[in-house]
Design a protein around this motif. Structure first.
Motif, PDB file in Angstrom:
ATOM      1  N   VAL A 142      -4.269  10.170  -2.804  1.00  0.00           N
ATOM      2  CA  VAL A 142      -4.523   8.906  -3.491  1.00  0.00           C
ATOM      3  C   VAL A 142      -3.545   7.863  -2.967  1.00  0.00           C
ATOM      4  O   VAL A 142      -2.424   8.191  -2.555  1.00  0.00           O
ATOM      5  CB  VAL A 142      -4.377   9.076  -5.028  1.00  0.00           C
ATOM      6  CG1 VAL A 142      -2.934   9.359  -5.412  1.00  0.00           C
ATOM      7  CG2 VAL A 142      -4.913   7.868  -5.773  1.00  0.00           C
ATOM      8  N   PHE A 143      -3.981   6.621  -2.932  1.00  0.00           N
ATOM      9  CA  PHE A 143      -3.116   5.494  -2.614  1.00  0.00           C
ATOM     10  C   PHE A 143      -2.954   4.642  -3.874  1.00  0.00           C
ATOM     11  O   PHE A 143      -3.798   4.664  -4.765  1.00  0.00           O
ATOM     12  CB  PHE A 143      -3.737   4.590  -1.539  1.00  0.00           C
ATOM     13  CG  PHE A 143      -4.023   5.258  -0.230  1.00  0.00           C
ATOM     14  CD1 PHE A 143      -3.048   5.339   0.746  1.00  0.00           C
ATOM     15  CD2 PHE A 143      -5.279   5.785   0.037  1.00  0.00           C
ATOM     16  CE1 PHE A 143      -3.315   5.939   1.972  1.00  0.00           C
ATOM     17  CE2 PHE A 143      -5.567   6.384   1.245  1.00  0.00           C
ATOM     18  CZ  PHE A 143      -4.576   6.465   2.217  1.00  0.00           C
ATOM     19  N   LEU A 148       0.854  -1.185   0.000  1.00  0.00           N
ATOM     20  CA  LEU A 148       0.000   0.000   0.000  1.00  0.00           C
ATOM     21  C   LEU A 148       0.891   1.235   0.000  1.00  0.00           C
ATOM     22  O   LEU A 148       1.588   1.520   0.975  1.00  0.00           O
ATOM     23  CB  LEU A 148      -0.906   0.012   1.229  1.00  0.00           C
ATOM     24  CG  LEU A 148      -1.762   1.262   1.421  1.00  0.00           C
ATOM     25  CD1 LEU A 148      -2.815   1.360   0.323  1.00  0.00           C
ATOM     26  CD2 LEU A 148      -2.428   1.257   2.801  1.00  0.00           C
ATOM     27  N   PHE A 149       0.888   1.972  -1.109  1.00  0.00           N
ATOM     28  CA  PHE A 149       1.749   3.140  -1.290  1.00  0.00           C
ATOM     29  C   PHE A 149       1.045   4.418  -0.857  1.00  0.00           C
ATOM     30  O   PHE A 149      -0.114   4.651  -1.207  1.00  0.00           O
ATOM     31  CB  PHE A 149       2.149   3.277  -2.758  1.00  0.00           C
ATOM     32  CG  PHE A 149       3.067   2.201  -3.252  1.00  0.00           C
ATOM     33  CD1 PHE A 149       4.441   2.395  -3.271  1.00  0.00           C
ATOM     34  CD2 PHE A 149       2.555   0.993  -3.701  1.00  0.00           C
ATOM     35  CE1 PHE A 149       5.294   1.401  -3.729  1.00  0.00           C
ATOM     36  CE2 PHE A 149       3.406  -0.008  -4.164  1.00  0.00           C
ATOM     37  CZ  PHE A 149       4.773   0.197  -4.182  1.00  0.00           C
ATOM     38  N   LEU A 150       1.776   5.249  -0.090  1.00  0.00           N
ATOM     39  CA  LEU A 150       1.336   6.596   0.254  1.00  0.00           C
ATOM     40  C   LEU A 150       2.253   7.588  -0.454  1.00  0.00           C
ATOM     41  O   LEU A 150       3.469   7.366  -0.536  1.00  0.00           O
ATOM     42  CB  LEU A 150       1.401   6.847   1.761  1.00  0.00           C
ATOM     43  CG  LEU A 150       0.284   6.277   2.631  1.00  0.00           C
ATOM     44  CD1 LEU A 150       0.473   4.779   2.838  1.00  0.00           C
ATOM     45  CD2 LEU A 150       0.253   6.983   3.983  1.00  0.00           C
ATOM     46  N   PHE A 151       1.668   8.677  -0.934  1.00  0.00           N
ATOM     47  CA  PHE A 151       2.421   9.689  -1.662  1.00  0.00           C
ATOM     48  C   PHE A 151       2.262  11.019  -0.933  1.00  0.00           C
ATOM     49  O   PHE A 151       1.187  11.625  -0.988  1.00  0.00           O
ATOM     50  CB  PHE A 151       1.906   9.798  -3.103  1.00  0.00           C
ATOM     51  CG  PHE A 151       1.973   8.501  -3.855  1.00  0.00           C
ATOM     52  CD1 PHE A 151       3.129   8.121  -4.522  1.00  0.00           C
ATOM     53  CD2 PHE A 151       0.878   7.637  -3.871  1.00  0.00           C
ATOM     54  CE1 PHE A 151       3.197   6.913  -5.192  1.00  0.00           C
ATOM     55  CE2 PHE A 151       0.938   6.436  -4.558  1.00  0.00           C
ATOM     56  CZ  PHE A 151       2.105   6.065  -5.217  1.00  0.00           C
ATOM     57  N   HIS A 191      -6.477   3.716  -5.070  1.00  0.00           N
ATOM     58  CA  HIS A 191      -7.466   3.718  -3.993  1.00  0.00           C
ATOM     59  C   HIS A 191      -7.690   5.170  -3.600  1.00  0.00           C
ATOM     60  O   HIS A 191      -6.731   5.927  -3.444  1.00  0.00           O
ATOM     61  CB  HIS A 191      -6.905   2.924  -2.803  1.00  0.00           C
ATOM     62  CG  HIS A 191      -7.909   2.582  -1.760  1.00  0.00           C
ATOM     63  ND1 HIS A 191      -8.173   1.289  -1.385  1.00  0.00           N
ATOM     64  CD2 HIS A 191      -8.725   3.356  -1.003  1.00  0.00           C
ATOM     65  CE1 HIS A 191      -9.103   1.281  -0.441  1.00  0.00           C
ATOM     66  NE2 HIS A 191      -9.442   2.530  -0.192  1.00  0.00           N
ATOM     67  N   CYS A 192      -8.943   5.568  -3.425  1.00  0.00           N
ATOM     68  CA  CYS A 192      -9.235   6.969  -3.115  1.00  0.00           C
ATOM     69  C   CYS A 192      -8.606   7.377  -1.782  1.00  0.00           C
ATOM     70  O   CYS A 192      -8.367   6.552  -0.897  1.00  0.00           O
ATOM     71  CB  CYS A 192     -10.742   7.219  -3.100  1.00  0.00           C
ATOM     72  SG  CYS A 192     -11.563   6.771  -1.564  1.00  0.00           S
TER      73      CYS A 192
END
Length: 220
Positions: free
Chosen positions: A123-124, A115-118, A164-165
């Protein structure tokens, strides 16, 4: 304060059987995903997925094994998760707490979730697939950071990739400065270590200073 623990299938404080053991008809509770959401789940990387991976600096890694489930943070310079081909990505395993729970899990069960966080974006991105632990010297060399070569690289075969929202980000106000916690609002690393080991609380400041030196300076 201790919290009550109710065995699976037993009534909770309200006398209602817990939701874990009871079958819940989720399709009656939730609307189906839109056609756009369904079509957005891809079995391989597209150019826009690659664009996000090129700037990615952080993700959470989910694995499972006989001892249970594990989720751990992974971070690095932009692009530290490398695209090997449209169905495959890889990332180096760098030193952490040496529990190596994720690696031990992958030796038993190759299923993996990412699961990437920016930072700053709402947005994911998620990758689900199967992984193997690689120790091939040629591959390890591709993931060097400066003069340091990782001991292992995790190679992920993609089953599905999707966006993913970011509603959770906004619910948490995650990127807002006013959401940053004051370190004094919670026990420090030194406080917790003293509580766990019974060591002299006079050493708390020393432990805290050592922790921040290591966590900021000994990255690889």
């Amino acid at each position: 304060m201790s919290l009550p623990i109710y065995p699976a299938g037993s009534p909770d404080a309200s006398g209602t059987p817990d939701a874990i053991s009871a079958h819940v008809n989720l399709d009656q509770l939730y609307d189906p995903p839109s056609e756009t959401i369904v079509k957005g789940v891809m079995p391989h990387l597209l150019s826009f997925h690659v664009a996000y991976l090129d700037v990615a600096t952080f993700f959470c890694l989910a694995t499972g094994g006989a001892q249970g489930l594990d989720a751990s943070p992974r971070g690095g310079e932009p692009g530290f998760v490398k695209v090997l081909d449209e169905k495959t990505v890889g990332f180096a395993d760098w030193p952490g707490n040496n529990r190596i729970a994720s690696l031990r899990n992958l030796n038993e069960d190759d299923r993996i979730g990412m699961l990437f966080l920016f930072p700053g974006l709402e947005v994911f991105m998620r990758i689900n697939g199967h992984a193997r632990i690689a120790v091939d010297p040629v591959l390890l060399a591709q993931f060097k950071e400066g003069e340091r070569t990782p001991k292992t690289v995790i190679v992920v075969s993609i089953d599905e990739v999707l966006f993913h929202c970011g509603k959770a980000i906004n619910r948490a106000k995650l990127w807002r400065t006013e959401s940053h916690l004051d370190r004094k609002a919670v026990p420090s690393i030194g406080d917790m270590k003293a509580a766990l080991t019974g060591m002299d609380k006079a050493r708390v400041s020393e432990i805290d200073a050592g922790y921040y030196r290591a966590v900021r300076g000994d990255l690889y």
